[in-house]
Design a protein around this motif. Structure first.
Motif, PDB file in Angstrom:
ATOM      1  N   ILE A   5      91.543 -13.116  24.247  1.00  0.00           N
ATOM      2  CA  ILE A   5      90.770 -13.744  23.176  1.00  0.00           C
ATOM      3  C   ILE A   5      90.686 -12.803  21.983  1.00  0.00           C
ATOM      4  O   ILE A   5      90.403 -11.617  22.123  1.00  0.00           O
TER       5      ILE A   5
ATOM      6  N   VAL B 114      90.689 -22.199  25.255  1.00  0.00           N
ATOM      7  CA  VAL B 114      89.997 -20.914  25.344  1.00  0.00           C
ATOM      8  C   VAL B 114      89.276 -20.813  26.682  1.00  0.00           C
ATOM      9  O   VAL B 114      88.416 -21.631  27.000  1.00  0.00           O
TER      10      VAL B 114
ATOM     11  N   ARG C  32      79.752 -15.056  31.601  1.00  0.00           N
ATOM     12  CA  ARG C  32      80.982 -14.310  31.434  1.00  0.00           C
ATOM     13  C   ARG C  32      81.456 -13.825  32.774  1.00  0.00           C
ATOM     14  O   ARG C  32      80.776 -13.965  33.782  1.00  0.00           O
TER      15      ARG C  32
ATOM     16  N   THR D 150      80.245 -20.352  28.637  1.00  0.00           N
ATOM     17  CA  THR D 150      80.821 -20.285  27.296  1.00  0.00           C
ATOM     18  C   THR D 150      82.190 -20.932  27.216  1.00  0.00           C
ATOM     19  O   THR D 150      82.701 -21.160  26.129  1.00  0.00           O
ATOM     20  N   ALA D 151      82.815 -21.237  28.361  1.00  0.00           N
ATOM     21  CA  ALA D 151      84.077 -21.966  28.337  1.00  0.00           C
ATOM     22  C   ALA D 151      83.848 -23.442  28.045  1.00  0.00           C
ATOM     23  O   ALA D 151      84.775 -24.159  27.687  1.00  0.00           O
TER      24      ALA D 151
ATOM     25  N   GLN E   4      86.853 -18.564  28.160  1.00  0.00           N
ATOM     26  CA  GLN E   4      85.931 -17.466  27.879  1.00  0.00           C
ATOM     27  C   GLN E   4      85.642 -16.639  29.124  1.00  0.00           C
ATOM     28  O   GLN E   4      85.468 -15.424  29.041  1.00  0.00           O
TER      29      GLN E   4
ATOM     30  N   GLY F 131      88.599 -14.427  29.454  1.00  0.00           N
ATOM     31  CA  GLY F 131      88.973 -13.690  28.254  1.00  0.00           C
ATOM     32  C   GLY F 131      90.374 -13.957  27.749  1.00  0.00           C
ATOM     33  O   GLY F 131      91.005 -13.054  27.191  1.00  0.00           O
TER      34      GLY F 131
ATOM     35  N   THR G 216      93.372 -17.010  25.980  1.00  0.00           N
ATOM     36  CA  THR G 216      93.651 -18.286  25.333  1.00  0.00           C
ATOM     37  C   THR G 216      95.059 -18.724  25.707  1.00  0.00           C
ATOM     38  O   THR G 216      95.933 -17.902  25.970  1.00  0.00           O
TER      39      THR G 216
ATOM     40  N   GLN H 137      74.618 -15.680  27.849  1.00  0.00           N
ATOM     41  CA  GLN H 137      75.972 -16.216  27.845  1.00  0.00           C
ATOM     42  C   GLN H 137      76.664 -15.900  29.151  1.00  0.00           C
ATOM     43  O   GLN H 137      76.605 -14.779  29.640  1.00  0.00           O
TER      44      GLN H 137
ATOM     45  N   PRO I  84      79.713 -11.866  25.616  1.00  0.00           N
ATOM     46  CA  PRO I  84      80.245 -12.562  24.453  1.00  0.00           C
ATOM     47  C   PRO I  84      79.157 -12.784  23.427  1.00  0.00           C
ATOM     48  O   PRO I  84      77.974 -12.615  23.704  1.00  0.00           O
TER      49      PRO I  84
END
Length: 311
Positions: free
Chosen positions: A296, A128, A96, A13-14, A130, A133, A135, A94, A104
């Protein structure tokens, strides 16, 4: 019963559109373009004893290991495999961090990469991460790198110049990367920062990621900071060096290590490399970026999602 998630490729997800390798214990830096893998539990989730498939084989490599009370007919086994999802259009899990408290949000079709490679709808003012978690605010005049060579989440100055001592190689006045600490690292923020700053100096001012010499090599260094610091409400540690190079003005490197904002709070490594001299970013920007790291979704304070930082 909870089962450890076996090694394999899982959606990252990043970097929407990519998959990242889970080594059975932690995420690695290895990524590849997304393939049509079947739906499967992501690392850190409670899973059935089914082992996810690896590589592009997806569903064909999946082993369904379960103890079933009573007789199981072949038709029921096939139905179960379909429900778990195969390579023919199954929904994707997803990726993580290991031990995340919750997965997520699912990635839909609207998050597919745009023609230039950047995920549609991404905020250009934040980097971001992900997996961890967090930013980081992207300063004015900086850009996010969509497909970095070293496979680390990266932002850097938009302007380039020919590296001193290697005119065929392009250098950047400032670069910041993030990664998750792995099994080869030490176990405390202080020790990891002390180890990583050495690699940060080598990578930024000695040789690039594919071994090309830049800046005429490292000549010497001086430690200018080593201290505990609060990052996104967690206690971390940073080490900063000023480096002297064979050619060019040299620069500053810093390794910042702190617990992740999600799950089991695995350690995050944020690496900074700023050129010295009038063309480099002001040194205080390192502190500004560190103060701007946010969990995030935290947009109520400066430096969070949607905020930019002047250079």
């Amino acid at each position: 019963m909870s089962y450890p998630t076996p090694p394999g490729w899982y959606p990252d997800t990043a970097a929407p559109g990519n998959e990242r390798w889970w080594d059975g214990t932690s995420w690695t830096a290895h990524t590849r373009p997304h393939t049509a893998a079947a739906q499967q539990p992501g690392p850190g989730r409670t899973a059935s004893p089914a082992a996810p498939g690896r590589g592009s084989g997806g569903g064909s490599g999946r082993i369904i290991a379960a103890v079933v009370a009573g007789a199981v007919v072949v038709g029921a086994a096939v139905t179960g495999a379909v429900l778990l999802g195969r390579d023919d259009g199954g929904q994707q899990p997803q990726a993580r961090s290991s031990g995340s408290a919750k997965p997520p949000a699912a990635t839909g079709g609207d998050d597919s990469p745009s023609p230039d490679g950047s995920p549609a709808g991404d905020d250009p003012t934040v980097l971001v991460d992900q997996l961890n978690g967090i930013t980081l605010p992207i300063p004015d005049g900086w850009e996010r790198v969509e497909r970095p060579v070293d496979e680390l989440l990266t932002m850097r100055t938009a302007d380039t110049y020919s590296c001193p001592g290697a005119s065929s190689v392009m250098c950047y006045h400032g670069t910041v990367t993030t990664r998750t600490a792995n099994g080869n690292d030490a176990t405390t923020p202080e020790k990891i920062a002390e180890q990583d700053v050495v690699a940060a100096a080598d990578r930024a001012y000695d040789e690039d990621v594919i071994g090309r010499p830049i800046h005429g090599g490292l000549m010497s260094h001086k430690q200018t900071a080593a201290t505990a610091v609060s990052v996104a409400g967690r206690t971390g540690y940073l080490v900063r060096w000023k480096v002297v190079t064979g050619k060019g003005p040299g620069g500053y490197v810093q390794s910042l290590v702190f617990p992740s904002a999600v799950g089991s709070e695995s350690l995050v490594v944020v690496r900074y490399a700023f050129d010295a001299g009038p063309d480099g970013p002001r040194l205080s920007l390192m502190d500004t970026l560190t103060q701007g790291i946010r969990p995030i979704g935290d947009s109520e304070t400066s430096g969070g999602v949607g905020s930019s930082v002047a250079p």
